[in-house]
Design a protein around this motif. Structure first.
Motif, PDB file in Angstrom:
ATOM      1  N   PHE A   1       0.831  -1.185   0.000  1.00  0.00           N
ATOM      2  CA  PHE A   1       0.000   0.000   0.000  1.00  0.00           C
ATOM      3  C   PHE A   1       0.874   1.247   0.000  1.00  0.00           C
ATOM      4  N   GLY A   2       0.564   2.160  -0.918  1.00  0.00           N
ATOM      5  CA  GLY A   2       1.289   3.424  -0.979  1.00  0.00           C
ATOM      6  C   GLY A   2       2.587   3.359  -1.754  1.00  0.00           C
ATOM      7  N   ALA A   3       2.842   2.295  -2.480  1.00  0.00           N
ATOM      8  CA  ALA A   3       4.102   2.153  -3.197  1.00  0.00           C
ATOM      9  C   ALA A   3       4.284   3.228  -4.265  1.00  0.00           C
ATOM     10  N   ASP A   4       3.182   3.748  -4.825  1.00  0.00           N
ATOM     11  CA  ASP A   4       3.269   4.776  -5.868  1.00  0.00           C
ATOM     12  C   ASP A   4       2.996   6.180  -5.344  1.00  0.00           C
ATOM     13  N   ARG A   5       3.038   6.339  -4.053  1.00  0.00           N
ATOM     14  CA  ARG A   5       2.785   7.657  -3.458  1.00  0.00           C
ATOM     15  C   ARG A   5       3.761   8.677  -4.046  1.00  0.00           C
ATOM     16  N   GLY A   6       3.193   9.814  -4.485  1.00  0.00           N
ATOM     17  CA  GLY A   6       4.019  10.870  -5.047  1.00  0.00           C
ATOM     18  C   GLY A   6       4.227  10.757  -6.541  1.00  0.00           C
ATOM     19  N   VAL A   7       3.826   9.654  -7.153  1.00  0.00           N
ATOM     20  CA  VAL A   7       4.000   9.478  -8.595  1.00  0.00           C
ATOM     21  C   VAL A   7       2.974  10.310  -9.361  1.00  0.00           C
ATOM     22  N   PHE A   8       1.783  10.476  -8.790  1.00  0.00           N
ATOM     23  CA  PHE A   8       0.709  11.222  -9.445  1.00  0.00           C
ATOM     24  C   PHE A   8       0.026  12.110  -8.429  1.00  0.00           C
ATOM     25  N   GLU A   9      -0.261  13.329  -8.838  1.00  0.00           N
ATOM     26  CA  GLU A   9      -1.022  14.240  -7.996  1.00  0.00           C
ATOM     27  C   GLU A   9      -2.300  14.615  -8.716  1.00  0.00           C
ATOM     28  N   VAL A  10      -3.406  14.634  -7.999  1.00  0.00           N
ATOM     29  CA  VAL A  10      -4.682  15.031  -8.573  1.00  0.00           C
ATOM     30  C   VAL A  10      -4.639  16.542  -8.794  1.00  0.00           C
ATOM     31  N   PRO A  11      -4.899  16.986 -10.033  1.00  0.00           N
ATOM     32  CA  PRO A  11      -4.840  18.425 -10.303  1.00  0.00           C
ATOM     33  C   PRO A  11      -5.978  19.172  -9.601  1.00  0.00           C
ATOM     34  N   GLU A  12      -5.746  20.447  -9.330  1.00  0.00           N
ATOM     35  CA  GLU A  12      -6.730  21.280  -8.651  1.00  0.00           C
ATOM     36  C   GLU A  12      -8.055  21.346  -9.409  1.00  0.00           C
ATOM     37  N   ASP A  13      -8.008  21.332 -10.756  1.00  0.00           N
ATOM     38  CA  ASP A  13      -9.227  21.472 -11.556  1.00  0.00           C
ATOM     39  C   ASP A  13      -9.887  20.123 -11.875  1.00  0.00           C
ATOM     40  N   PHE A  14      -9.564  19.098 -11.118  1.00  0.00           N
ATOM     41  CA  PHE A  14     -10.079  17.747 -11.374  1.00  0.00           C
ATOM     42  C   PHE A  14     -11.604  17.703 -11.445  1.00  0.00           C
ATOM     43  N   ASP A  15     -12.296  18.445 -10.575  1.00  0.00           N
ATOM     44  CA  ASP A  15     -13.756  18.419 -10.505  1.00  0.00           C
ATOM     45  C   ASP A  15     -14.425  19.437 -11.425  1.00  0.00           C
ATOM     46  N   ASP A  16     -13.655  20.291 -12.077  1.00  0.00           N
ATOM     47  CA  ASP A  16     -14.243  21.336 -12.919  1.00  0.00           C
ATOM     48  C   ASP A  16     -15.018  20.724 -14.079  1.00  0.00           C
ATOM     49  N   PRO A  17     -16.048  21.429 -14.553  1.00  0.00           N
ATOM     50  CA  PRO A  17     -16.802  20.928 -15.716  1.00  0.00           C
ATOM     51  C   PRO A  17     -15.886  20.796 -16.930  1.00  0.00           C
ATOM     52  N   LEU A  18     -16.206  19.851 -17.781  1.00  0.00           N
ATOM     53  CA  LEU A  18     -15.437  19.662 -19.007  1.00  0.00           C
ATOM     54  C   LEU A  18     -15.742  20.777 -19.993  1.00  0.00           C
ATOM     55  N   PRO A  19     -14.808  21.078 -20.893  1.00  0.00           N
ATOM     56  CA  PRO A  19     -15.105  22.046 -21.952  1.00  0.00           C
ATOM     57  C   PRO A  19     -16.301  21.551 -22.779  1.00  0.00           C
ATOM     58  N   ASP A  20     -17.109  22.480 -23.317  1.00  0.00           N
ATOM     59  CA  ASP A  20     -18.344  22.119 -24.024  1.00  0.00           C
ATOM     60  C   ASP A  20     -18.134  21.065 -25.111  1.00  0.00           C
ATOM     61  N   GLY A  21     -17.117  21.238 -25.937  1.00  0.00           N
ATOM     62  CA  GLY A  21     -16.892  20.282 -27.032  1.00  0.00           C
ATOM     63  C   GLY A  21     -16.600  18.879 -26.523  1.00  0.00           C
ATOM     64  N   LEU A  22     -15.823  18.777 -25.476  1.00  0.00           N
ATOM     65  CA  LEU A  22     -15.488  17.468 -24.908  1.00  0.00           C
ATOM     66  C   LEU A  22     -16.701  16.845 -24.220  1.00  0.00           C
ATOM     67  N   GLN A  23     -17.482  17.668 -23.520  1.00  0.00           N
ATOM     68  CA  GLN A  23     -18.690  17.164 -22.863  1.00  0.00           C
ATOM     69  C   GLN A  23     -19.658  16.613 -23.897  1.00  0.00           C
TER      70      GLN A  23
END
Length: 77
Positions: free
Chosen positions: A49-71
């Motif tokens: 457990f936790g072997a990949d800690r620090g390899v990836f960080e969730v970006p601040e805008d993770f929950d933001d709505p998708l751009p219209d074209g992508l949605q």
């Protein structure tokens, strides 16, 4: 690898399981035709457990709505 008939497989399942546990593959046949193969289970390494800690960080805008074209593309539009 060893081949056994379906009758032998029905009458000696413990023996077949012992052989498979020792690393042998067993093919079960019916009327000389292969119908099943018993193989040893490969053991997986324990996960740490936790072997990949620090390899990836969730970006601040993770929950933001998708751009219209992508949605629209996700919605099939």
């Amino acid at each position: 690898m060893v081949e056994v008939g379906d009758h032998e497989a029905e009458t000696t399942p413990s023996d077949l399981l012992r052989r498979v546990a020792e690393g042998e593959e067993v093919v079960i046949t019916r009327s000389g035709e292969p119908v099943a193969r018993l193989v040893p289970v490969r053991r997986r390494a324990r996960r740490t457990f936790g072997a990949d800690r620090g390899v990836f960080e969730v970006p601040e805008d993770f929950d933001d709505p998708l751009p219209d074209g992508l949605q629209k593309a996700f919605e099939g539009g």
